[in-house]
Scaffold this active site. Structure first.
Site, mmCIF file in Angstrom:
data_model
loop_
_atom_site.group_PDB
_atom_site.id
_atom_site.type_symbol
_atom_site.label_atom_id
_atom_site.label_comp_id
_atom_site.label_asym_id
_atom_site.label_seq_id
_atom_site.Cartn_x
_atom_site.Cartn_y
_atom_site.Cartn_z
ATOM 1 N N GLU A 136 0.818 -1.205 0.000
ATOM 2 C CA GLU A 136 0.000 0.000 0.000
ATOM 3 C C GLU A 136 0.859 1.266 0.000
ATOM 4 O O GLU A 136 0.556 2.215 -0.727
ATOM 5 C CB GLU A 136 -0.971 -0.031 1.197
ATOM 6 C CG GLU A 136 -2.078 -1.071 0.973
ATOM 7 C CD GLU A 136 -2.733 -1.624 2.226
ATOM 8 O OE1 GLU A 136 -3.569 -2.542 2.082
ATOM 9 O OE2 GLU A 136 -2.413 -1.184 3.348
ATOM 10 N N ASP A 139 -5.589 -4.945 10.442
ATOM 11 C CA ASP A 139 -6.475 -4.029 11.188
ATOM 12 C C ASP A 139 -6.173 -4.109 12.682
ATOM 13 O O ASP A 139 -6.198 -3.109 13.397
ATOM 14 C CB ASP A 139 -7.954 -4.399 10.961
ATOM 15 C CG ASP A 139 -8.264 -4.600 9.487
ATOM 16 O OD1 ASP A 139 -7.520 -4.047 8.664
ATOM 17 O OD2 ASP A 139 -9.230 -5.318 9.176
HETATM 18 N N1 ADP Z 1 1.602 -15.318 10.560
HETATM 19 C C1 ADP Z 1 1.609 -14.099 11.083
HETATM 20 N N2 ADP Z 1 2.044 -13.890 12.348
HETATM 21 C C2 ADP Z 1 2.047 -12.632 12.894
HETATM 22 N N3 ADP Z 1 1.640 -11.528 12.235
HETATM 23 C C3 ADP Z 1 1.203 -11.675 10.966
HETATM 24 C C4 ADP Z 1 1.166 -12.965 10.326
HETATM 25 N N4 ADP Z 1 0.674 -12.815 9.069
HETATM 26 C C5 ADP Z 1 0.414 -11.486 8.925
HETATM 27 N N5 ADP Z 1 0.736 -10.801 10.057
HETATM 28 C C6 ADP Z 1 0.589 -9.344 10.261
HETATM 29 O O1 ADP Z 1 -0.603 -8.906 9.617
HETATM 30 C C7 ADP Z 1 -0.317 -7.915 8.635
HETATM 31 C C8 ADP Z 1 -1.296 -8.040 7.469
HETATM 32 O O2 ADP Z 1 -1.777 -6.801 7.203
HETATM 33 P P1 ADP Z 1 -2.445 -6.339 5.839
HETATM 34 O O3 ADP Z 1 -1.569 -6.670 4.697
HETATM 35 O O4 ADP Z 1 -2.779 -4.910 6.033
HETATM 36 O O5 ADP Z 1 -3.744 -7.229 5.729
HETATM 37 P P2 ADP Z 1 -5.183 -7.064 6.431
HETATM 38 O O6 ADP Z 1 -5.419 -5.614 6.632
HETATM 39 O O7 ADP Z 1 -6.153 -7.694 5.520
HETATM 40 O O8 ADP Z 1 -5.122 -7.825 7.696
HETATM 41 C C9 ADP Z 1 1.123 -8.188 8.259
HETATM 42 O O9 ADP Z 1 1.727 -7.046 7.719
HETATM 43 C C10 ADP Z 1 1.738 -8.603 9.599
HETATM 44 O O10 ADP Z 1 2.068 -7.471 10.352
HETATM 45 O O1 F6P Z 2 -13.280 -3.570 1.238
HETATM 46 P P1 F6P Z 2 -14.390 -4.116 2.076
HETATM 47 O O2 F6P Z 2 -15.449 -4.787 1.270
HETATM 48 O O3 F6P Z 2 -14.912 -3.109 3.040
HETATM 49 O O4 F6P Z 2 -13.773 -5.321 2.938
HETATM 50 C C1 F6P Z 2 -12.647 -5.249 3.691
HETATM 51 C C2 F6P Z 2 -12.096 -6.610 3.982
HETATM 52 O O5 F6P Z 2 -10.910 -6.386 4.723
HETATM 53 C C3 F6P Z 2 -11.021 -6.922 6.039
HETATM 54 O O6 F6P Z 2 -11.571 -5.904 6.857
HETATM 55 C C4 F6P Z 2 -9.684 -7.384 6.548
HETATM 56 O O7 F6P Z 2 -8.768 -6.315 6.560
HETATM 57 C C5 F6P Z 2 -12.019 -8.063 5.869
HETATM 58 O O8 F6P Z 2 -12.588 -8.470 7.066
HETATM 59 C C6 F6P Z 2 -12.981 -7.519 4.840
HETATM 60 O O9 F6P Z 2 -13.566 -8.565 4.102
HETATM 61 MG MG MG Z 3 -4.666 -3.883 5.867
#
Ligand code: ADP
Ligand code: F6P
Ligand code: MG
Length: 466
Positions: free
Chosen positions: A299, A438
């Site tokens: 991002e 998140d």
């Molecule tokens: N196996 C893991 N163990 C610990 N932390 C993790 C692991 N996998 C992911 N993470 C944390 O979660 C974050 C994922 O964030 P992101 O890419 O913003 O996805 P999302 O917002 O969908 O959760 C990673 O950058 C890391 O900090």
């Molecule tokens: O872009 P949207 O439809 O709001 O969804 C965000 C997606 O990202 C998450 O919040 C995880 O970061 C999911 O739980 C969800 O499905």
């Molecule tokens: Mg994220």
């Protein structure tokens, strides 16, 4: 390390969060599930479709192509799907393993309510009965409604309306998952997730006018706001409304929120936004209006690209060097004088880059990040954080082995800034990964605001003594 100390620090803090909640229908993919999915299609066609890299899922082949791409590269992805009844039915025919709270605002609400902070006010435009029941049952978790022209805060579970439920489909896969595509063995590089995001026409990322009038009052009831969900804004709607209309409104929401309480800290949680015009509007309208931003490595690379730093963006995407990410974060602080914290998370670390004059010390900033890594490892290990005892599980996970090196590089690149890094407590085989970002971002942000408030109160007390 003392969990009680962390929880005591955040206990008095009050949070507002908006806009996105949904139900995540989660499928935990096994080797045979993926094999079955790819065998439904001509493998060559899947490969061709992967090359065309669809940015909207218009048919099942688009989905399989993007899923395979995500597994092969080990990169998380979120791709919106076209609103189409046949496609909906196709996705509904998959058997999902569980339904859980989704969306940044939903996940953060449940996490903070469970951690027993003082108060959470959550606003989400669609709140069906099913959606409301996804919220944890705590008295500190409230939804604003207007009754007899007065603002009333109701328990969110009791505030549901006759709205549709938005369902996203989440496909989780573990590192090492394997299947055969056109004779080639494909192995998942990382444990992560692929999100098929629904984008219903009737979902508008906004605060409806009745409640919106009271945003300055809501602002006076909280210390901070965690905002996300802008990725769901469409360029154009059937009624003629445009993305610009919603982004202007969203920017004004922030202004209204801070109107009578200038001390509020506002955080933007970035998300994956395949549409470049929408991504640019998040930068132009929202990033320029907040105090804090949280994002992952991809991002920040995408944001830098929009700002014209193509080379830096490419370098981050290609090499994932922490020193480039730090330089990128400094660029954001220079470009956006409104920002005081840039927070980046990757699987190896979480990082704060702030200006030298930030009121918190490096040790205090590190404490925020440490708390966030414990939250992430707890959720990764257990799949969710259901009570405060769960944090003890996260604490049993060690920091990853690159930690010392990463910290050293961060220190070396801190000239003129406060650059603080905490290595992740990396869970090798996470139970689930959706929502980890998140969790980590909101944990660090809330802790940051809590420490700032404590410092301010202490200063006030000392001034009073003088
Ligand atoms: N196996 C893991 N163990 C610990 N932390 C993790 C692991 N996998 C992911 N993470 C944390 O979660 C974050 C994922 O964030 P992101 O890419 O913003 O996805 P999302 O917002 O969908 O959760 C990673 O950058 C890391 O900090
Ligand atoms: O872009 P949207 O439809 O709001 O969804 C965000 C997606 O990202 C998450 O919040 C995880 O970061 C999911 O739980 C969800 O499905
Ligand atoms: Mg994220």
């Amino acid at each position: 390390m003392n969990i009680e100390k962390f929880l005591k620090t955040i206990k008095e803090t009050k949070l507002f969060t908006a806009y996105n909640t949904n139900v995540d229908a989660v499928k935990y993919l096994k080797d045979e599930d993926v094999q079955r999915l790819v065998d439904m299609f001509d493998h060559n066609e899947i490969i061709e479709r992967m090359e065309s890299y669809p940015r909207i899922i218009k048919d099942p082949l688009d989905f399989v192509a993007r899923l395979v791409y995500s597994i092969k590269t080990g990169k998380p992805a979120e791709v919106p799907m076209k609103e189409d009844e046949n496609l909906q039915r196709w996705f509904d025919s998959i058997k999902y393993d569980e339904e859980r709270m989704g969306g940044q605002a939903g996940i953060v609400s449940n996490l903070m309510a469970t951690l027993q902070i003082n108060r959470i006010i959550v606003y989400t435009p669609l709140l069906s009965k099913k959606q409301a029941e996804m919220f944890v049952d705590y008295d500190n978790l409230l939804y604003p409604v207007v009754e007899d022209e007065k603002l009333v805060l109701k328990k969110v579970r009791e505030a549901y309306k006759n709205d549709p439920t938005k369902i996203n489909r989440i496909f989780e896969f573990k590192k090492g998952l394997k299947f055969i595509l056109n004779g080639e063995k494909i192995v998942a590089k990382q444990s992560t997730r692929f999100i098929v995001a629904s984008r219903p026409e009737n979902l508008r990322i906004e605060i409806k006018d009745d409640v919106r009038k009271f945003l300055p009052d809501i602002g006076e009831m909280v210390d901070c706001a965690f905002l996300s969900g802008y990725q769901a804004i469409k360029e154009k709607y059937n009624d003629g409304k445009t993305a610009e209309y919603y982004f202007k409104k969203a920017r004004d929401d922030i202004k209204l929120l801070i109107k009578r309480n200038k001390n509020i800290k506002v955080h933007l949680e970035f998300a994956s936004i395949p549409n470049i015009n929408i991504r640019k509007m998040v930068v132009d309208y929202i990033l320029s209006s907040v105090d804090s931003v949280g994002m992952d490595e991809t991002e920040i690379a995408n944001v830098l690209h929009i700002l014209g730093f193509e080379e830096m963006s490419e370098k981050i995407l290609k090499n994932s060097f922490v020193e480039d990410v730090i330089e990128g974060a400094k660029i954001l602080l220079e470009k956006f004088k409104n920002l005081e914290v840039v927070q980046i998370h990757t699987i190896y670390y979480i990082l704060f880059v702030c200006r030298e004059d930030n009121p918190l010390s490096n040790e205090e900033l590190e404490e925020c990040l440490e708390f966030a890594t414990i939250l992430a490892s707890s959720r990764a290990k257990l799949g969710n954080i259901r009570n405060i005892e769960d944090l003890k599980e996260g604490l049993t996970v060690d920091h990853n082995k690159y930690g010392d090196l990463l910290k050293k590089i961060a220190k070396e690149h801190s000239n003129g800034y406060k650059v603080v890094l905490s290595p992740s407590r990396y869970v090798e085989t996470p139970k689930s990964t959706v929502g980890l970002g998140d969790t980590i971002s909101s944990g660090a942000f809330l802790y940051y605001v809590s420490l700032l408030n404590k410092k301010e109160k202490k200063n006030e007390r000392e001034d009073g003594r003088d």
